[in-house]
Design a protein around this motif. Structure first.
Motif, PDB file in Angstrom:
ATOM      1  N   ALA A   1      43.210  36.763  42.484  1.00 47.29           N
ATOM      2  CA  ALA A   1      43.535  36.627  43.917  1.00 47.29           C
ATOM      3  C   ALA A   1      44.874  35.923  44.108  1.00 47.29           C
TER       4      ALA A   1
ATOM      5  N   MET B   1      47.400  38.534  43.916  1.00 48.06           N
ATOM      6  CA  MET B   1      47.439  39.321  45.156  1.00 48.06           C
ATOM      7  C   MET B   1      48.238  38.582  46.227  1.00 48.06           C
ATOM      8  N   ARG B   2      47.983  37.287  46.320  1.00 44.74           N
ATOM      9  CA  ARG B   2      48.717  36.494  47.322  1.00 44.74           C
ATOM     10  C   ARG B   2      50.211  36.453  46.977  1.00 44.74           C
TER      11      ARG B   2
ATOM     12  N   VAL C   1      51.820  39.762  48.071  1.00 41.71           N
ATOM     13  CA  VAL C   1      52.007  39.838  49.524  1.00 41.71           C
ATOM     14  C   VAL C   1      53.199  38.974  49.955  1.00 41.71           C
TER      15      VAL C   1
ATOM     16  N   ALA D   1      40.251  41.898  45.282  1.00 43.48           N
ATOM     17  CA  ALA D   1      40.452  42.565  46.573  1.00 43.48           C
ATOM     18  C   ALA D   1      41.915  42.993  46.663  1.00 43.48           C
ATOM     19  N   ILE D   2      42.117  44.278  46.975  1.00 43.04           N
ATOM     20  CA  ILE D   2      43.491  44.769  47.129  1.00 43.04           C
ATOM     21  C   ILE D   2      43.850  44.634  48.597  1.00 43.04           C
ATOM     22  N   ARG D   3      44.991  44.045  48.882  1.00 41.85           N
ATOM     23  CA  ARG D   3      45.395  43.839  50.276  1.00 41.85           C
ATOM     24  C   ARG D   3      46.782  44.445  50.493  1.00 41.85           C
ATOM     25  N   THR D   4      47.094  44.668  51.725  1.00 43.15           N
ATOM     26  CA  THR D   4      48.459  45.087  52.046  1.00 43.15           C
ATOM     27  C   THR D   4      48.976  44.187  53.151  1.00 43.15           C
ATOM     28  N   ALA D   5      50.287  44.113  53.280  1.00 38.94           N
ATOM     29  CA  ALA D   5      50.902  43.363  54.384  1.00 38.94           C
ATOM     30  C   ALA D   5      52.174  44.092  54.783  1.00 38.94           C
TER      31      ALA D   5
END
Ligand SMILES: Cc1ncc(C[n+]2csc(CCOP(=O)(O)OP(=O)(O)O)c2C)c(N)n1
Ligand SMILES: [Mg+2]
Length: 537
Positions: free
Chosen positions: A140, A143-144, A147, A175-179
């Protein structure tokens, strides 16, 4: 939890999903737990010193337009990397820089090669620095980091990861996130800017590196043509943002407060888009703006709106800003704009060694393929570059954003690797001073190992020429350490596995350059040159 995936597996799954499958690095004992079982679909690009590792990743990210992943060795590797981090930070390059840390079991007692105060050390040249509180947080944290690196203004981020984290069981898939990668400008304020531009009698436009970075080259041309205003480049640009052979283009603004004010004297409204106000360098006193001149700035970087000493600023990505602004401004495309005054200084095309800077750059202009990008770090010959090899295409000009030398050589390597990764075939031209060539010289080994299409043209004037011009400006005679005798650059290049050749005439330069274009790997061409004194005031 018996079958739970490890932090290592989950992190590699995440990196794969994010397209971060190229790792630029230089390994140590604290990084080997991350690099262990390195997957076949990943590529490790070895750099032999961390200044090169980070600047290669910077060039790669600039070519691909995507973030790049870096892995360096604890505090020692981070220290070597820092000069290149400054350039990535100033140039808004999204980099995820990771460093190993000693095992959590021992870190309190500061073992050999640990990284104490790991989140402080890379500051202020990263947007975020973090060491996960728990091993399970590593995926994570990546991931952060991703982003934050991409979010405007883009830039490097830093993760320190204890070596014993990788084998621990993970919490589950990451968790895959987008921004968003763009932040739109405030439309009301944009309208206000448009009104002020429409009310101007003699507007001028200044474009800076953010224009090219955000893919706004064509939008800048459309806007400039509609406003019908002369266009300048901000001083010391790290990217070119406007076709420098366009009828509206006037050249680069001077690097001094007094000099800029003088050039802008005849304009009532100056619109600065995607640039600092301004990237001043030598101090020459003067007014920031001439009496009666207003300045408007549009940038995605809140540091730059803050740092501007004068003018009204608007925060936002320059691509949507230009696309909206072009519809808000009146059409003055028929406004008469006098062509830029061509340099009247005599050209010295001395054909045999030592060559003049004029002769080198004019020869290169006859042989450089139109699609070859230029990476330049030849500090005393900026004027010759502007005169003989103007940039006419997007994503075709690259220089350090920080002013620290030692960026150009590894950045050229990264750009060539990035071009290859995205399937673009073009030869990179890197014009480098003999002093600048030494700082991250080991990057040419990486170029040779990957057989990259790069021609390094090294101008061997046997000195730090620009610093001699500074000595005149600053009235500091007798400064030691400005001469560079006894450097056999072709032998160095051969030693790193490159093709290398010394040339002693313009004909040989042209001939060897043309040969290099069809070589299966990089070539270093060493050209003895005459020092080029310049007027810096
Ligand atoms: C990391 C770093 N160290 C030192 C400097 C100071 N500096 C600026 S230009 C320069 C000399 C460049 O010499 P060279 O590459 O030979 O170009 P020339 O001026 O001879 O054209 C130096 C040492 C710097 N900008 N960055
Ligand atoms: Mg030199």
């Amino acid at each position: 939890m018996a079958n739970a995936k490890s932090v290592h597996e989950v992190t590699y799954d995440l990196l794969r999903e994010l397209g971060l499958t190229t790792v630029f690095g230089n390994p140590g004992s604290t990084e080997q737990t991350f690099l262990s079982e390195f997957p076949d679909d990943f590529t490790y690009v070895l750099g032999l010193q961390e200044a090169s590792v980070v600047a290669m990743a910077d060039g790669f990210a600039q070519s691909t337009g995507k973030p790049a992943l870096v892995n360096v060795h604890t505090a020692a590797g981070t220290g070597n990397a820092t000069g290149s981090l400054v350039a990535a930070y100033k140039g808004n390059t999204p980099l995820i820089v990771t460093a190993g840390q000693q095992t959590r079991e021992m870190v309190l007692c500061e073992p050999y090669l640990s990284n104490p105060d790991e989140t402080v050390f890379p500051q202020p040249w990263v947007k975020w620095a973090y060491q996960p509180a728990r091993a399970e947080d590593v995926p994570a944290a990546f991931m952060r980091a991703y982003v934050l690196a991409l979010q405007p203004p883009a830039g490097p981020v830093y993760l320190s990861i204890p070596l014993d984290d990788w084998e621990r069981p993970a919490l589950g898939p990451a968790a895959i996130r987008t921004a968003s990668h763009r932040v739109s400008p405030d439309v009301e304020r944009l309208r206000g800017f448009a009104e002020r531009i429409n009310g101007a009698q003699r507007p001028a436009l200044v474009f800076g590196p953010e224009v090219d970075r955000s893919g706004a080259w064509d939008a800048a041309v459309a806007f400039a043509e509609k406003v019908g205003a002369p266009v300048y480049s901000g001083p010391l640009p790290d990217r070119a943002s406007f076709p420098e052979d366009h009828r509206l283009f006037q050249g680069q603004l001077p690097m001094t407060i007094g000099g800029v004010s003088e050039v802008l004297r005849d304009h009532d409204v100056v619109v600065v888009i995607g640039a600092q106000v301004f990237r001043y360098y030598p101090y020459v006193a003067g007014d920031y703006l001439p009496e009666g001149t207003e300045l408007l700035q549009i940038t995605a970087d809140p540091r730059l709106t803050g740092a501007a000493p004068v003018g009204d600023s608007l925060l936002g990505d320059v691509l949507p800003a230009l696309e909206q602004l072009v519809d808000m401004v009146d059409d003055h495309s028929d406004r008469q704009v006098p062509a830029a005054q061509a340099s009247t200084s005599q050209i010295d095309l001395t054909g045999s060694a030592p060559l003049t800077a004029d002769a080198v750059w004019s020869t290169l202009s006859t042989v450089k393929p139109a699609d070859s990008p230029l990476v330049t770090e030849s500090t005393s010959t900026l004027a010759q570059q502007a005169r003989f090899l103007p940039s006419t295409r997007p994503a075709s000009f690259f220089a350090t954003a920080s002013g620290g030398i030692g960026w150009g050589v590894p950045a050229a390597v990264g750009i060539a690797l990035g071009d290859r990764a995205r399937g673009v075939k073009r030869t990179v031209l890197a014009t480098i001073g003999d002093g600048s060539f030494q700082y991250s010289v080991q990057a040419i080994w990486t170029a040779a190992q990957h057989r990259l299409p790069i021609v390094f043209v090294v101008m061997r004037n046997e000195e730090y020429s620009i610093l001699k011009s500074f000595a005149v400006l600053e009235k500091t005679p007798g400064v030691p350490g400005l001469d560079l005798p006894g450097l056999d650059i072709a032998s160095l290049a051969l030693g790193f596995g490159c093709r290398a050749v010394n040339v002693d005439s313009t004909e040989k330069l042209a001939h060897e350059f043309t040969n290099a274009l069809s070589a299966d790997g990089p070539t270093v061409i060493v050209v003895p040159t005459k020092p080029q004194p310049i007027h810096l005031g």
